[in-house]
Write a protein that holds these residues in place. Structure first.
Motif, PDB file in Angstrom:
ATOM      1  N   LEU A 117     -19.407 -13.833 -25.254  1.00  0.00           N
ATOM      2  CA  LEU A 117     -20.402 -14.354 -24.324  1.00  0.00           C
ATOM      3  C   LEU A 117     -21.307 -13.250 -23.773  1.00  0.00           C
ATOM      4  N   PRO A 118     -20.767 -12.111 -23.298  1.00  0.00           N
ATOM      5  CA  PRO A 118     -21.667 -11.036 -22.865  1.00  0.00           C
ATOM      6  C   PRO A 118     -22.509 -10.457 -24.000  1.00  0.00           C
ATOM      7  N   ALA A 119     -22.038 -10.629 -25.254  1.00  0.00           N
ATOM      8  CA  ALA A 119     -22.798 -10.134 -26.400  1.00  0.00           C
ATOM      9  C   ALA A 119     -23.892 -11.111 -26.830  1.00  0.00           C
TER      10      ALA A 119
ATOM     11  N   PRO B 180     -29.581 -10.062 -13.402  1.00  0.00           N
ATOM     12  CA  PRO B 180     -28.584 -11.076 -13.056  1.00  0.00           C
ATOM     13  C   PRO B 180     -27.429 -11.183 -14.036  1.00  0.00           C
ATOM     14  N   ALA B 181     -27.641 -10.811 -15.277  1.00  0.00           N
ATOM     15  CA  ALA B 181     -26.607 -10.966 -16.295  1.00  0.00           C
ATOM     16  C   ALA B 181     -26.939 -10.093 -17.484  1.00  0.00           C
ATOM     17  N   GLU B 182     -25.951  -9.935 -18.375  1.00  0.00           N
ATOM     18  CA  GLU B 182     -26.203  -9.209 -19.611  1.00  0.00           C
ATOM     19  C   GLU B 182     -26.964 -10.062 -20.607  1.00  0.00           C
ATOM     20  N   VAL B 183     -26.879 -11.392 -20.438  1.00  0.00           N
ATOM     21  CA  VAL B 183     -27.496 -12.334 -21.371  1.00  0.00           C
ATOM     22  C   VAL B 183     -28.232 -13.401 -20.570  1.00  0.00           C
ATOM     23  N   VAL B 184     -29.432 -13.764 -21.031  1.00  0.00           N
ATOM     24  CA  VAL B 184     -30.132 -14.936 -20.505  1.00  0.00           C
ATOM     25  C   VAL B 184     -30.325 -15.895 -21.670  1.00  0.00           C
TER      26      VAL B 184
ATOM     27  N   ASP C 209     -16.663 -10.897 -17.740  1.00  0.00           N
ATOM     28  CA  ASP C 209     -17.958 -11.396 -17.275  1.00  0.00           C
ATOM     29  C   ASP C 209     -18.185 -12.850 -17.675  1.00  0.00           C
ATOM     30  N   VAL C 210     -17.095 -13.575 -17.921  1.00  0.00           N
ATOM     31  CA  VAL C 210     -17.238 -14.964 -18.330  1.00  0.00           C
ATOM     32  C   VAL C 210     -17.873 -15.794 -17.219  1.00  0.00           C
TER      33      VAL C 210
ATOM     34  N   LEU D  53     -20.962 -18.705 -17.376  1.00  0.00           N
ATOM     35  CA  LEU D  53     -20.944 -20.063 -16.848  1.00  0.00           C
ATOM     36  C   LEU D  53     -22.269 -20.387 -16.154  1.00  0.00           C
ATOM     37  N   LEU D  54     -22.826 -19.400 -15.462  1.00  0.00           N
ATOM     38  CA  LEU D  54     -24.118 -19.594 -14.814  1.00  0.00           C
ATOM     39  C   LEU D  54     -25.211 -19.848 -15.842  1.00  0.00           C
ATOM     40  N   GLN D  55     -25.164 -19.137 -16.967  1.00  0.00           N
ATOM     41  CA  GLN D  55     -26.165 -19.336 -18.008  1.00  0.00           C
ATOM     42  C   GLN D  55     -26.104 -20.736 -18.601  1.00  0.00           C
ATOM     43  N   LEU D  56     -24.929 -21.350 -18.555  1.00  0.00           N
ATOM     44  CA  LEU D  56     -24.785 -22.717 -19.049  1.00  0.00           C
ATOM     45  C   LEU D  56     -25.183 -23.744 -18.000  1.00  0.00           C
TER      46      LEU D  56
END
Length: 839
Positions: free
Chosen positions: A818-820, A511-515, A639-640, A644-647
């Motif tokens: 953010l992606p990092a 779903p994302a690069e970061v959870v 990928d900002v 936003l989804l992670q927040l």
């Protein structure tokens, strides 16, 4: 080195297809008599020039065009990086995806200007103000060794750097390219330097001179005294086209960098005087190759004979019958076989083989029925031979890697015939999936990891499925090498060719690069499994100690190619803040599938496939957020929106026409993507509606833009300009101290208390293109930062109250942080989103 992969050939009777009359004379452009003559004139020369700079698009295409096409010399461009850290004017691909696209833009450019392409393993980490910073990030010894390696591989007589080794107001990467190019040229002849390269089979080599391309169109300033001045203008002897026009078409291949318009420039056949300053070696007076033997006579008596016969072939060449040159060309080939195996000779042998093939009128096409194959499966391929001209040509053999394919006697190819053979082979079951060699492992210290040193310097992987055709021409054996490829219609006519890629039976999507996790929290992580072939298996998550995923395994069944399924896991984070990496895996019949599928599909490039491991960064941090419905207006690509989804926010993707109180109803904030003011034609006319929405209590966060080419020059409701934002109005040191100008500001305190620790762990840079002027009555400058030795910059984060709402303009590199998975960047961005309306 891993064992050489072989295509296991299934012994089927080849199918001889009917000769196709429509293919008569359908030879590729290299069989054009003018091109054959140009190649022959090039073969007559032995001069070699290496051009060195830092990035794709740094090269002087006029220099390459002149020496490669007008002089016929072996000419190459060594780009220290692949441009991974640059901008992308046409899409969302950044980092290694952008680097792959820019690699192929360079290869397309070289096909036009006639040069060759080399790279080092250095990773482009974005703009750098100083060479010292650049060489701190790169592994200097390794990158220098790569430049030495390329010099020993290519053996240039002359090295030309694009940039000065002493710098002077330019990108730190640029200065590093000049410095390392010069240093490598001095060291490449020393056997005590990088002796492991000599053990691998390379030999020492010392260029006769190194020069700086100091003056010419676009370089600015007066011509330095003592410089060698050369006119590199004129026309291509083969086509008659202006060299400047060819160079412009070459430069126009850098479309991701916004240079597509170069290809439509004028004739470009006028004078083009450029200046070159000697940096090392023997001085030159009038020409870069003064005193250097650039003919075959440098190889003594036998070289003199090659020169004599080649001159005769050029003099007697008949455009109406190129095959008439075959007897002398075949004689030259026999003499050249007696020469020592060194790079120049090997290159010219390969060139002579191409000339002989073209003069004989031979063209081949090796077409796979599939663009993507799975290891162990059968593949049907079609091998086609066309001939044209007067030469008697017999097709005598066909090899696909280690497998011999029988060519029936009736498959001989006399002049003006098209003959094709179909064959089925099987891909070895242990063939690894395709991945660019420099991306097979994670890089370190600013340099890519490449275990097979024979690949270093290459622009791309060797052919995965090489094909060799064997012919008899005038009683001599002629071998034509090709590789299996797939072909598809192009949008504007013609066709697009792509290499055959090896894939897994399934690919994974995350779903994302970061959870993002709170300490000890649980989050649902979904993995989407996409079938390239029917597949049954089970998925699992590989996690480090302290992390827990349930269920342990999730079974799935995909009945046909194209099917997909999502499997969900509940992941529990450890109680302490930190970072980790998750690897998703699908087991299919005992085969471990751990790859994602990233397709790069630009019309000016072949379809490119990346298959990185299915990894996700896991970040455990105390990040307070106020989840709400947020709008995101895309810019040039970032990928900002995933962050936003992670927040916890619900994200609505916006269009320019939505930027009004009605279109933004129900949203608490709007985030504008990077360079939207440069790229979006629907922004300027809709900004008044956006200001009205802010005035009523909304929050807008506008990310950075570039000062040139603003489609919407008004950047906010109050005066705000980046027009004076030279590249220096940025902070490239990602560790630069940050000063809090307004420590009590809401942005720094709610819902997260922002401190120095929140700026730790940032990657590549603090930010770029900060505003150069702003209305200080309405804008509040929240932070100050600067690179070492420079004055503080106060415009990285500006907050303006507008009515009941807030307008934020920031050059901070959130799109990188953010992606990092940088926790402090999430905390600060959460605060910006939570600004809310004033009472």
């Amino acid at each position: 080195m891993p064992p050489r992969r072989r295509l296991i050939v299934r012994r089927l009777t080849p199918i001889l297809l009917t000769a196709l009359g429509s293919l008569a004379g359908a030879a590729p452009s290299e069989n054009d008599p003018s091109e054959i003559l140009r190649e022959l004139r090039s073969f007559a020369t032995t001069g070699t020039l290496l051009h060195v700079a830092a990035h794709p698009d740094d090269e002087n295409t006029q220099l390459i065009t002149y020496f490669a096409r007008a002089r016929g010399y072996r000419t190459a461009y060594l780009s220290l990086t692949r441009g991974d850290g640059g901008q992308n004017e046409i899409g969302r691909e950044f980092d290694e995806k952008l680097g792959l696209a820019r690699t192929h833009e360079l290869l397309a450019a070289r096909r036009i200007d006639g040069g060759r392409q080399f790279f080092t393993r250095a990773i482009d980490f974005g703009y750098s103000k100083t060479v010292d910073e650049t060489l701190r990030f790169w592994d200097r010894r390794e990158v220098l060794g790569d430049v030495v390696r390329v010099i020993r591989m290519f053996r240039p007589d002359v090295v030309v750097t694009r940039f000065s080794p002493t710098g002077g107001g330019t990108h730190g990467h640029h200065t590093a390219s000049g410095l390392l190019g010069l240093e490598a040229a001095k060291l490449a002849g020393d056997p005590a330097v990088y002796p492991e390269q000599l053990r691998e089979g390379l030999a020492v080599w010392s260029p006769r001179r190194v020069l700086l391309n100091a003056g010419g169109p676009g370089r600015g300033g007066a011509t330095p005294s003592g410089a060698v001045k050369m006119d590199i203008g004129g026309r291509d002897p083969a086509s008659g086209e202006g060299l400047g026009a060819i160079a412009s078409r070459s430069r126009g291949q850098h479309i991701t960098q916004g240079f597509g318009g170069f290809g439509s420039r004028g004739a470009g056949d006028g004078p083009n005087e450029q200046a070159f300053i000697l940096l090392h070696g023997e001085p030159a007076q009038k020409d870069l190759f003064d005193g250097i033997e650039t003919a075959w006579t440098r190889f003594g008596a036998k070289g003199g004979l090659v020169a004599k016969l080649t001159a005769e072939a050029i003099e007697a060449f008949r455009k109406d019958d190129p095959a008439a040159s075959l007897p002398v060309l075949l004689r030259v080939r026999k003499i050249l076989a007696e020469f020592p195996n060194e790079p120049l000779v090997e290159d010219r042998r390969a060139q002579l083989e191409r000339i002989i093939r073209a003069a004989a009128g031979i063209s081949v096409r090796s077409e796979s029925g599939l663009a993507e194959v799975v290891s162990g499966e059968p593949v049907r391929a079609r091998f086609q031979v066309n001939t044209s001209g007067s030469a008697a040509v017999r097709w005598t053999g066909l090899r696909v890697l280690g497998g011999e394919v029988t060519v029936p006697a009736s498959a001989a190819a006399p002049g003006k015939a098209g003959v094709a053979v179909e064959h089925v082979g099987r891909v070895p079951g242990d063939t690894p999936v395709s991945q660019p060699y420099w991306l097979r492992e994670a890089g370190r210290d600013g340099i890519a990891m490449v275990r097979d040193s024979a690949l270093i310097g290459r622009p791309e992987n060797p052919a995965a499925f090489p094909v060799a055709y064997e012919f008899e021409v005038a009683g001599e054996k002629v071998r034509v090498e090709d590789e299996l490829a797939a072909f598809a219609p192009a949008a504007k006519g013609g066709e697009r060719r792509r290499r055959v890629d090896v894939i897994a039976p399934v690919s994974l999507r995350l779903p994302a690069e970061v959870v993002l996790f709170s300490p000890g929290a649980k989050r649902r992580v979904e993995v989407e499994i996409d079938a390239a072939r029917p597949a049954t298996g089970a998925a699992r998550l590989r996690l480090p100690a302290g992390w827990v995923a349930t269920p342990e395994r999730a079974p799935f069944a995909l009945g046909k190619a194209g099917d997909s399924v999502r499997v969900a896991f509940e992941v529990t984070a450890p109680a302490l803040p930190g970072k980790a990496t998750l690897l998703a895996e699908a087991d299919v019949g005992g085969v471990s599938c751990i790859r994602q599928r990233v397709v790069i599909d630009y019309a000016h490039l072949p379809v490119l496939l990346l298959q990185p491991e299915a990894r996700v960064r896991l970040v455990v941090a105390e990040v307070a957020a106020r989840p709400a419905r947020v709008g995101y207006l895309p810019g040039a690509g970032d990928d900002v929106s995933r962050a936003l989804l992670q927040l916890g926010h619900d994200v609505k993707t916006l269009r320019g026409s939505d930027l009004n109180p009605e279109g933004l109803r129900g949203l608490s904030a709007v985030v504008i993507g990077v360079r939207a003011f440069n790229e979006r034609e629907d922004l300027a006319e809709n900004l008044p509606g956006l200001w009205r929405w802010v005035e009523a209590g909304g929050t807008v966060i506008a990310q950075y833009n570039r000062p040139n080419g603003l489609a919407a020059p008004k950047l906010g409701p109050y005066e705000l300009s980046i027009q004076g934002s030279a590249p220096q109005l940025r902070v490239t040191d990602e560790t630069a101290p940050v000063k809090f100008l307004l420590p009590g500001h809401r942005v720094l305190n709610s819902p997260n208390r922002i401190g120095e620790a929140d700026f730790a762990g940032w990657v590549q840079e603090r930010g770029a293109y900060f505003p150069s002027s702003w209305d200080e009555t309405h804008h509040e400058a929240v932070l100050a930062m600067n690179d070492p030795g420079e004055a503080p910059l106060k415009s990285s984060l500006l907050v303006a109250r507008h009515g009941k709402g807030h307008y934020v303009y920031t050059g901070l590199a959130f799109f990188r942080q953010l992606p990092a998975g940088v926790p402090g960047a999430y905390r600060l961005f959460a605060n910006l989103l939570a600004l809310g309306p004033d009472a």
